[in-house]
Design an enzyme around this catalytic site. Structure first.
Site, PDB file in Angstrom:
ATOM      1  N   GLU A   1      -5.082  -8.611  -0.456  1.00 45.90           N
ATOM      2  CA  GLU A   1      -5.851  -8.294   0.755  1.00 45.90           C
ATOM      3  C   GLU A   1      -7.307  -8.151   0.346  1.00 45.90           C
ATOM      4  O   GLU A   1      -7.624  -7.296  -0.491  1.00 45.90           O
ATOM      5  CB  GLU A   1      -5.355  -7.008   1.420  1.00 45.90           C
ATOM      6  CG  GLU A   1      -4.023  -7.171   2.129  1.00 45.90           C
ATOM      7  CD  GLU A   1      -3.613  -5.936   2.936  1.00 45.90           C
ATOM      8  OE1 GLU A   1      -4.499  -5.210   3.442  1.00 45.90           O
ATOM      9  OE2 GLU A   1      -2.396  -5.706   3.036  1.00 45.90           O
TER      10      GLU A   1
ATOM     11  N   GLU B   1       0.844  -1.209   0.000  1.00 50.38           N
ATOM     12  CA  GLU B   1       0.000   0.000   0.000  1.00 50.38           C
ATOM     13  C   GLU B   1       0.876   1.256   0.000  1.00 50.38           C
ATOM     14  O   GLU B   1       0.783   2.107   0.888  1.00 50.38           O
ATOM     15  CB  GLU B   1      -0.980  -0.014   1.184  1.00 50.38           C
ATOM     16  CG  GLU B   1      -1.998  -1.130   1.056  1.00 50.38           C
ATOM     17  CD  GLU B   1      -3.233  -0.997   1.943  1.00 50.38           C
ATOM     18  OE1 GLU B   1      -3.270  -0.124   2.829  1.00 50.38           O
ATOM     19  OE2 GLU B   1      -4.178  -1.787   1.725  1.00 50.38           O
TER      20      GLU B   1
HETATM   21  O1  AHR Z   1      -5.323  -5.873   6.851  1.00 55.48           O
HETATM   22  C1  AHR Z   1      -5.222  -4.716   7.609  1.00 55.48           C
HETATM   23  C2  AHR Z   1      -4.539  -3.575   6.865  1.00 55.48           C
HETATM   24  O2  AHR Z   1      -5.313  -3.197   5.783  1.00 55.48           O
HETATM   25  C3  AHR Z   1      -3.195  -3.867   6.257  1.00 55.48           C
HETATM   26  O3  AHR Z   1      -2.165  -3.762   7.176  1.00 55.48           O
HETATM   27  C4  AHR Z   1      -3.076  -2.828   5.206  1.00 55.48           C
HETATM   28  O4  AHR Z   1      -2.270  -3.235   4.129  1.00 55.48           O
HETATM   29  C5  AHR Z   1      -4.518  -2.566   4.797  1.00 55.48           C
HETATM   30  O5  AHR Z   1      -4.801  -1.211   4.781  1.00 55.48           O
END
Ligand code: AHR
Length: 532
Positions: A329, A206
């Site tokens: 994610e 990110e």
């Molecule tokens: O999964 C929780 C968080 O969500 C992670 O650390 C991040 O990459 C995303 O914003």
């Protein structure tokens, strides 16, 4: 009308007959929506990479510490510090890949903190997640011990945000070098002789946000710089993953695909499902109204459009399909329940979450040629978890069962299913299809079909034209419950659990009566027999 004779064992007949009034099934059956499908087993598509069933485990809340790792001295039964109950449950999921150590944590993680004698490892502050102390007891050796015990592939997200190309290159050398370099010898001194296998390497996480608040152009240059120094033996070279965009953003994919000509195997994309459109008021994990049931499922369905938009760019920039899309994610994210520690992202997991998982699997299968990995956030005690723990207690969540039921789809070959007739479930301005379907030819040679009924009030009468495919029976498992927010609690760990089902196949094909708010995963077989 197709045959709908259930050939269940008497015991199951009794059990299901007893359950029907609880599930509201009898009432719903009179108003069932009709769904007609046609299975195109003559048009096989891409392989459904097993890494689409991947996991993500971050140093966050009780995800690693307590959830997976309790240390050798814990009273909780463990193997070299890993909880035995959690290990056993995770082994059943045949996890293909686990992403670690973050998430946001990754861009502040310095790998040397997590090697060597534990008593000498430094204590840091986990600034992203509640400013808790991180004692680094779980580091590189513990991570690889975990993936090796689970038979999973390793996916490490390296630190681009606060690290350096030198630090990242050294970590990769420590992991992969079979030489007698000082770093390889350090690994040996710390207890590991042979290099570990590393399948995927993320270059930051990110980077548009917690990973450094960058513009994609700047990140693309840094990526080129970092990856120039990431060297490994030829037979242990990971896929390099660039940190991409999120939600409906496509600019990251566009810029990265344009500006990174080599050393790139995949672009990551993140998307979390929240019940509302306001991040600060996402909605509750339990006790939610029906409007938040449908809005959550509607939100989950957006994954399809987001993937579509990004793959369109890749198809233009990379027509040979060399650069994959990794949804590393995904999952539901709710408001923290009262009493839950700030920044721990612990949330309850209900039948709704299991349907969100089923929806996502259906979407990932459809894009299996370009989307080659997906990692749910996260494995234990964090967000849409497989497992929740409380001290020595552990429960498998409804999402756990969604993963387990879909095991036959790992490495199967996608089979398209045409929708001939369907219906919509609508409420308060929200709208989703009543039913979803995905099918594949498994590595076991059988055809597997997953059907999901998104409507919490109406059953779905699903007719599947098998297009001449010779099968006489469909057997499998169904997941449903009496309530939309039914969960497995530490007092009732088996409240939401799959149950065996069996449907005879008649001359006109397969007919499945799907109860409201349920999904089923079936295997087509050519002989009748006992349910296994
Ligand atoms: O999964 C929780 C968080 O969500 C992670 O650390 C991040 O990459 C995303 O914003």
């Amino acid at each position: 009308m197709m045959s709908n004779t259930r050939a269940l064992k008497p015991a199951w007949l009794i059990a299901i007959a007893l359950l029907f009034p609880v599930m509201g099934f009898a009432a719903a059956e009179t108003t069932a929506v009709r769904v007609e499908l046609s299975l195109r087993h003559d048009r096989p598509g891409a392989k459904i990479n097993r890494e689409l069933y991947g996991q993500f485990a971050e140093h966050l809340g009780r995800g690693i510490y307590e959830g997976i790792w309790v240390g050798e001295d814990s009273k909780i039964p463990n193997t070299r510090g890993f909880r035995n109950d959690v290990l056993a449950a995770l082994k059943e999921l045949r996890i293909p890949v686990i992403r670690w150590p973050g998430g946001c944590f990754a861009d502040e993680y310095h790998w040397r903190d997590g090697i060597g004698p534990r008593s000498a490892r430094p204590v840091r502050v986990n600034t992203n997640w509640g400013s808790v102390e991180e004692n680094n007891a779980f580091g590189t050796h513990e991570y690889f011990d975990l993936v090796e015990m689970l038979g999973a592939q390793a996916y490490i997200a390296g630190n681009l945000g606060t690290g350096s190309p030198h630090e990242m290159a050294e970590w990769l050398e420590y992991i992969t070098s079979d030489s007698h370099s000082t770093l390889a010898e350090l690994r040996r001194k710390n207890g590991r002789d042979k290099p570990w296998k590393i399948a995927y390497w993320g270059v930051g996480n990110e980077s548009w946000g917690c990973g450094g608040n960058m513009r994609p152009e700047h990140y693309a240059d840094l990526y080129r710089n970092y990856t120039s120094f990431l060297k490994t033996p030829n037979d242990n070279h990971p896929q390099f993953v660039a940190s991409g965009g999120y939600n409906d953003l496509t600019v990251w994919t566009e810029v990265l695909a344009k500006n990174i000509p080599s050393n790139i195997d995949g672009i990551s994309h993140h998307y979390y499902t929240i019940p509302t459109s306001v991040w600060e008021k996402k909605g509750s994990a339990t006790g939610f109204p029906e409007e938040e049931w449908i809005s959550t499922l509607e939100g989950a369905l957006k994954m399809d459009g987001y993937i579509q938009a990004n793959r369109k760019i890749l198809e233009k920039r990379d027509p040979d399909n060399k650069v994959k899309l990794y949804v590393d994610e995904w999952g539901t994210w709710y408001d923290p329940a009262p009493g839950v520690r700030e920044g721990s992202l612990y949330q309850e997991n209900t039948l709704r979450d299991a349907l969100v998982a089923a929806i996502n699997f259906t979407i990932f299968h459809k894009h299996a040629d370009r989307v080659r990995m997906a990692n749910i956030a996260q494995t234990v005690n964090v967000l849409q978890a497989m497992i929740l723990t409380d001290g020595a207690k552990m429960v498998r969540t409804p999402t756990y069962y969604a993963f387990k039921m879909h095991l036959p789809f790992q490495d199967a070959t996608f089979l398209p299913v045409e929708i001939k007739k369907s219906a919509r479930y609508m409420l308060g301005g929200h709208e989703v299809p009543s039913a979803m379907v995905t099918a594949a030819l498994g590595r076991d040679g059988k055809i597997h079909i997953a059907l999901t009924n998104l409507d919490p009030n109406k059953a779905a009468a699903v007719a599947v034209d098998l297009q001449g495919y010779a099968a006489t029976v469909a057997r499998g498992l169904i997941l449903t419950a009496d309530r939309m927010d039914a969960a497995n609690t530490f007092d009732r760990p088996d409240n939401v659990k799959p149950r065996p089902v069996e449907y005879k196949i008649g001359p006109a094909g397969l007919h499945v009566d799907l109860p409201p708010k349920s999904f089923v995963v079936l295997s087509l077989e050519s002989k009748t027999g006992d349910i296994r």
